[in-house]
Design an enzyme around this catalytic site. Structure first.
Site, PDB file in Angstrom:
ATOM      1  N   ASP A   1       0.889   3.188   4.613  1.00  0.00           N
ATOM      2  CA  ASP A   1      -0.242   3.808   3.916  1.00  0.00           C
ATOM      3  C   ASP A   1      -1.316   4.255   4.894  1.00  0.00           C
ATOM      4  OD1 ASP A   1      -0.860   1.213   4.653  1.00  0.00           O
ATOM      5  OD2 ASP A   1      -1.486   0.548   2.671  1.00  0.00           O
TER       6      ASP A   1
ATOM      7  N   GLY B   1       0.766  -1.250   0.000  1.00  0.00           N
ATOM      8  CA  GLY B   1       0.000   0.000   0.000  1.00  0.00           C
ATOM      9  C   GLY B   1       0.792   1.293   0.000  1.00  0.00           C
TER      10      GLY B   1
ATOM     11  N   ASP C   1      -4.862   1.349  11.029  1.00  0.00           N
ATOM     12  CA  ASP C   1      -6.237   1.105  11.459  1.00  0.00           C
ATOM     13  C   ASP C   1      -6.200   0.673  12.933  1.00  0.00           C
ATOM     14  OD1 ASP C   1      -8.926   0.460  11.569  1.00  0.00           O
ATOM     15  OD2 ASP C   1      -8.812  -1.247  10.227  1.00  0.00           O
ATOM     16  N   THR C   2      -6.158  -0.621  13.226  1.00  0.00           N
ATOM     17  CA  THR C   2      -6.042  -1.043  14.631  1.00  0.00           C
ATOM     18  C   THR C   2      -4.665  -0.686  15.195  1.00  0.00           C
ATOM     19  OG1 THR C   2      -5.163  -3.221  14.070  1.00  0.00           O
ATOM     20  CG2 THR C   2      -7.567  -3.017  14.246  1.00  0.00           C
ATOM     21  N   GLY C   3      -3.656  -0.582  14.316  1.00  0.00           N
ATOM     22  CA  GLY C   3      -2.290  -0.302  14.772  1.00  0.00           C
ATOM     23  C   GLY C   3      -1.506  -1.568  15.093  1.00  0.00           C
TER      24      GLY C   3
ATOM     25  N   LYS D   1      -6.460   6.133  10.554  1.00  0.00           N
ATOM     26  CA  LYS D   1      -7.882   5.784  10.706  1.00  0.00           C
ATOM     27  C   LYS D   1      -8.064   5.373  12.163  1.00  0.00           C
ATOM     28  CE  LYS D   1      -9.850   2.155   8.588  1.00  0.00           C
ATOM     29  NZ  LYS D   1     -10.302   1.322   7.467  1.00  0.00           N
TER      30      LYS D   1
ATOM     31  N   THR E   1      -0.526  -4.155  13.241  1.00  0.00           N
ATOM     32  CA  THR E   1       0.544  -4.518  12.298  1.00  0.00           C
ATOM     33  C   THR E   1       1.793  -3.683  12.573  1.00  0.00           C
ATOM     34  OG1 THR E   1      -1.175  -4.916  10.646  1.00  0.00           O
ATOM     35  CG2 THR E   1       1.084  -4.803   9.844  1.00  0.00           C
TER      36      THR E   1
ATOM     37  N   ARG F   1      -5.524   0.406  -6.715  1.00  0.00           N
ATOM     38  CA  ARG F   1      -4.297   0.982  -6.146  1.00  0.00           C
ATOM     39  C   ARG F   1      -3.783   2.158  -6.967  1.00  0.00           C
ATOM     40  NH1 ARG F   1      -2.073  -2.390  -2.243  1.00  0.00           N
ATOM     41  NH2 ARG F   1      -2.331  -4.606  -2.562  1.00  0.00           N
TER      42      ARG F   1
HETATM   43  P1  5GP Z   1      -3.887  -2.470  11.181  1.00  0.00           P
HETATM   44  O1  5GP Z   1      -2.923  -3.504  11.672  1.00  0.00           O
HETATM   45  O2  5GP Z   1      -3.473  -1.054  11.558  1.00  0.00           O
HETATM   46  O3  5GP Z   1      -5.304  -2.760  11.592  1.00  0.00           O
HETATM   47  O4  5GP Z   1      -3.939  -2.609   9.618  1.00  0.00           O
HETATM   48  C1  5GP Z   1      -3.078  -1.988   8.786  1.00  0.00           C
HETATM   49  C2  5GP Z   1      -3.209  -2.517   7.371  1.00  0.00           C
HETATM   50  O5  5GP Z   1      -4.559  -2.905   7.057  1.00  0.00           O
HETATM   51  C3  5GP Z   1      -2.856  -1.408   6.393  1.00  0.00           C
HETATM   52  O6  5GP Z   1      -1.484  -1.392   6.132  1.00  0.00           O
HETATM   53  C4  5GP Z   1      -3.678  -1.801   5.186  1.00  0.00           C
HETATM   54  O7  5GP Z   1      -2.956  -2.753   4.438  1.00  0.00           O
HETATM   55  C5  5GP Z   1      -4.906  -2.471   5.763  1.00  0.00           C
HETATM   56  N1  5GP Z   1      -6.017  -1.499   5.861  1.00  0.00           N
HETATM   57  C6  5GP Z   1      -6.530  -0.936   6.969  1.00  0.00           C
HETATM   58  N2  5GP Z   1      -7.522  -0.080   6.678  1.00  0.00           N
HETATM   59  C7  5GP Z   1      -7.637  -0.089   5.321  1.00  0.00           C
HETATM   60  C8  5GP Z   1      -8.488   0.607   4.387  1.00  0.00           C
HETATM   61  O8  5GP Z   1      -9.344   1.441   4.724  1.00  0.00           O
HETATM   62  N3  5GP Z   1      -8.293   0.334   3.067  1.00  0.00           N
HETATM   63  C9  5GP Z   1      -7.368  -0.565   2.622  1.00  0.00           C
HETATM   64  N4  5GP Z   1      -7.278  -0.747   1.308  1.00  0.00           N
HETATM   65  N5  5GP Z   1      -6.534  -1.229   3.481  1.00  0.00           N
HETATM   66  C10 5GP Z   1      -6.671  -0.993   4.809  1.00  0.00           C
END
Ligand code: 5GP
Length: 176
Positions: A99, A43, A102-104, A130, A106, A164
């Site tokens: 990119d 991303g 979201d939850t943080g 987010k 990763t 993308r």
């Molecule tokens: P986290 O571990 O923060 O929940 O997830 C991070 C990853 O989830 C991001 O790097 C991305 O790949 C994917 N992701 C989270 N939210 C979105 C979104 O709104 N759109 C897309 N395309 N990917 C997302």
């Protein structure tokens, strides 16, 4: 797959404005110090390309690809590296470019991993914060745009590997 449509959320002009601002902040904070920029695939590729061409210090670029064991759109926090860095990190000033957070979970996992590699410093830059579903408090040093929720595509972000390449950011809205 359910039918869906894309609703415009963040224009190319707004993206360019925020990337300019972030590059200025990073240039100001790092002086002329060389920087190792680590992009998280896939991303972050478009954002990383726009950001790094605005950076004034000597820059090296490397990439990692992380796979999460989450179900569907949920992240579990269990992550593995499917493509690792090729450049050394020890003693370097590192900027991790993501990119969207979201939850943080990763990014939290990857930061823990990076700690073992003995960088001189590690800063985090995410184009989209987010924030509503955040579970892990990741210290984001540079944020482009904050949005509460919604599944976003474009500007590097995909939905089932599509969209993308779009220059602006859209929200996926399911129909019916
Ligand atoms: P986290 O571990 O923060 O929940 O997830 C991070 C990853 O989830 C991001 O790097 C991305 O790949 C994917 N992701 C989270 N939210 C979105 C979104 O709104 N759109 C897309 N395309 N990917 C997302």
């Amino acid at each position: 797959m359910k039918d869906y449509r894309l609703v415009a959320r963040i224009s190319e002009a707004e993206i360019a404005e925020q990337v300019d601002r972030l590059a200025q902040e990073i240039n100001r904070d790092h002086g002329g110090e060389p920087l190792l920029v680590i992009g998280i695939l896939k991303g972050a590729w478009m954002f990383l390309a726009d950001l790094t061409r605005r950076l004034a210090m000597p820059v090296e670029v490397d990439f990692v690809r992380l796979a999460s064991y989450g179900l569907g759109s949920e992240t579990s926090g269990e992550v593995r590296i499917t493509k690792d860095l090729e450049l050394p990190v020890r003693g370097r000033h590192v900027l991790v470019v993501e990119d969207i957070v979201d939850t943080g979970l990763t990014l939290e996992w990857y930061l823990r991993h990076l700690k073992h590699l003995d960088a001189a410093s590690v800063k985090l830059c995410a184009f989209i914060d987010k924030y509503e579903r955040r579970e892990a408090e990741v210290p984001l040093d540079y944020v482009g745009i904050r949005v509460p929720e919604g599944f976003l595509v474009g500007y590097g972000l995909d939905f089932a590997e599509k969209h993308r390449n779009l220059g602006a950011i859209y929200e996926v809205e399911f129909l019916g």
